[in-house]
Design a protein around this motif. Sequence first.
Motif, PDB file in Angstrom:
ATOM      1  N   TYR A  42      -9.326   5.419   4.108  1.00 20.53           N
ATOM      2  CA  TYR A  42      -8.043   4.758   3.881  1.00 20.53           C
ATOM      3  C   TYR A  42      -7.068   5.733   3.224  1.00 20.53           C
ATOM      4  O   TYR A  42      -7.457   6.721   2.597  1.00 20.53           O
ATOM      5  CB  TYR A  42      -8.214   3.514   2.991  1.00 20.53           C
ATOM      6  N   CYS A  43      -5.775   5.462   3.374  1.00 22.57           N
ATOM      7  CA  CYS A  43      -4.735   6.237   2.710  1.00 22.57           C
ATOM      8  C   CYS A  43      -4.628   5.760   1.262  1.00 22.57           C
ATOM      9  O   CYS A  43      -4.480   4.562   1.019  1.00 22.57           O
ATOM     10  CB  CYS A  43      -3.401   6.062   3.425  1.00 22.57           C
ATOM     11  N   ARG A  44      -4.667   6.677   0.337  1.00 25.44           N
ATOM     12  CA  ARG A  44      -4.723   6.277  -1.069  1.00 25.44           C
ATOM     13  C   ARG A  44      -3.441   5.592  -1.548  1.00 25.44           C
ATOM     14  O   ARG A  44      -3.500   4.727  -2.422  1.00 25.44           O
ATOM     15  CB  ARG A  44      -5.002   7.501  -1.948  1.00 25.44           C
ATOM     16  N   ASP A  45      -2.290   5.969  -1.007  1.00 24.98           N
ATOM     17  CA  ASP A  45      -1.058   5.368  -1.508  1.00 24.98           C
ATOM     18  C   ASP A  45      -0.843   3.958  -0.962  1.00 24.98           C
ATOM     19  O   ASP A  45      -0.441   3.049  -1.685  1.00 24.98           O
ATOM     20  CB  ASP A  45       0.150   6.256  -1.201  1.00 24.98           C
ATOM     21  N   SER A  46      -1.161   3.745   0.312  1.00 29.24           N
ATOM     22  CA  SER A  46      -0.909   2.437   0.931  1.00 29.24           C
ATOM     23  C   SER A  46      -2.139   1.545   0.989  1.00 29.24           C
ATOM     24  O   SER A  46      -2.032   0.341   1.219  1.00 29.24           O
ATOM     25  CB  SER A  46      -0.383   2.641   2.357  1.00 29.24           C
ATOM     26  N   LYS A  48      -4.161   1.478   3.343  1.00 28.15           N
ATOM     27  CA  LYS A  48      -4.306   1.085   4.738  1.00 28.15           C
ATOM     28  C   LYS A  48      -5.364   1.966   5.417  1.00 28.15           C
ATOM     29  O   LYS A  48      -5.582   3.114   5.023  1.00 28.15           O
ATOM     30  CB  LYS A  48      -2.975   1.226   5.480  1.00 28.15           C
ATOM     31  N   TRP A 142      -8.274  -5.649   5.057  1.00 24.95           N
ATOM     32  CA  TRP A 142      -7.572  -5.352   6.302  1.00 24.95           C
ATOM     33  C   TRP A 142      -7.725  -6.458   7.335  1.00 24.95           C
ATOM     34  O   TRP A 142      -8.768  -7.102   7.443  1.00 24.95           O
ATOM     35  CB  TRP A 142      -8.088  -4.032   6.880  1.00 24.95           C
ATOM     36  N   ASP A 146      -4.625  -4.362  11.815  1.00 19.39           N
ATOM     37  CA  ASP A 146      -4.516  -3.124  11.039  1.00 19.39           C
ATOM     38  C   ASP A 146      -5.437  -2.027  11.569  1.00 19.39           C
ATOM     39  O   ASP A 146      -5.245  -0.857  11.228  1.00 19.39           O
ATOM     40  CB  ASP A 146      -4.883  -3.372   9.573  1.00 19.39           C
ATOM     41  N   THR A 448      -7.151  -4.959  -4.818  1.00 18.79           N
ATOM     42  CA  THR A 448      -6.915  -3.521  -4.697  1.00 18.79           C
ATOM     43  C   THR A 448      -7.775  -2.735  -5.676  1.00 18.79           C
ATOM     44  O   THR A 448      -8.018  -1.535  -5.467  1.00 18.79           O
ATOM     45  CB  THR A 448      -5.432  -3.174  -4.935  1.00 18.79           C
TER      46      THR A 448
END
Length: 456
Positions: A42-46, A48, A142, A146, A448
Amino acid sequence: MSIPQSGGGPIENRAQLAEYLEAGCKPKADWRIGTEHEKFGYCRDSLKPLPYEGERSILAVLEALRDNHGWDPLTEGGNLIGLTKDGANISLEPGGQLELSGAPLETIHETCDEVNSHLAQVKDIADKIGVGFIGLGAAPQWMHEDMPLMPKGRYKLMDAYMQKVGTTGQIMMRRTCTVQVNLDFGSEADMVQKMRVALALQPVANALFGTSPFFENKLNGYKSWRGYVWQHLDAARTGMLPFVFDEGFGFEAWVEYALDVPMYFVYRDGKYIDALGQSFRDFMDGKLPALPGETPTLSDWADHLTTIFPEARLKKFIEMRGADGGPWRRLCALPAFWVGLMYDQGTLDAAWDMVKDWDAETREGLRQAAAKDGLKGEAGGLKLLDIARQAVALSDAGLKARARTGAGGLIPDETHFLDTLKESVESGQAQADEMLERYAGDWGGDLTRVYSDYSY
């Protein structure tokens, strides 16, 4: 998911199907341990999931493993879809889950070193591009939309077919992860005993390793949502296989079962040919609609065996398939649990004594109870916590009997890899219970937090 099989010539007579399985018999000195585990990127900032291509992607991770860590590429249709090195493979599950299929190794010490080395390589790359990886039985937040579908022909065929034969196939493909171990057998009789113990105790593995109480950003009512998913996927190729416990079960009985499992595909010249729902029996007679007049090779048979998904699966080895993906300690505990039970004859006999009187209804009841209630589950008058406590103790005894040393002889055996399971049976809580407590406690219902607390 498996990569295409190769090296098998034409099938000239039906006996070759059972002989293919029998060829897996090995003397005990040659028994090995093959551990596989999947994880979500997953992307750490989003937070996603990773796409296949892009600066932060599955492809970027694969390319960096190839370029920086000496892995050789595996491609399909011009796309990089896997890697290989020293008997191990890295492959992609349909939703981009990254899977390590480890090399056949002699000890859990070696297996855990392999897992540690792999995760260190992945983390090195992930940290540089702002990516994280987490091992859980199901994606906690998700949605279906997604999730990308990886560019593999096998997955494209399966994806369309799944909704015709069950209700959860696309969830399994895109949003679940597992850890499993592949173990050897010495003879047909040894295979039979191991398959029976393996199937009977898969619910225990599911209860001990459940890590998926969340799905689509909410509580799902299960300790292992992944376990629930597999119960509703495709009855023709999943389940607890009552016939394995019938008198006379052996390689030939598995052949009969496998021949009746509907096909997915035939792999030819780098392409997957649609054979969805067709019969391998017809293929044997040259009557497969997908390839009229052609008869199968042993590679086709090997491919077909990879499309069967029961709780324990027979190929040239036995796959233990009941556990959710999890954190590092549990990636090492899963092979330790099964090796302790399977690779010492006295322990295997004791495990069989424990389960031999269970009927099919009880075994299936335990399977359902494990997914729903974890170690608190009950069925047929049996409590999963009691069974798990016995099974872990037996595994501990089996590992002591193996006496495989580590750290240059400083560690006398492999029993310490069971420590996380011993903690679970002592407390009555597996990781799913811990996650639920955190969700209701310091997480304050904020899912989260699972990424910071459980990522590698």
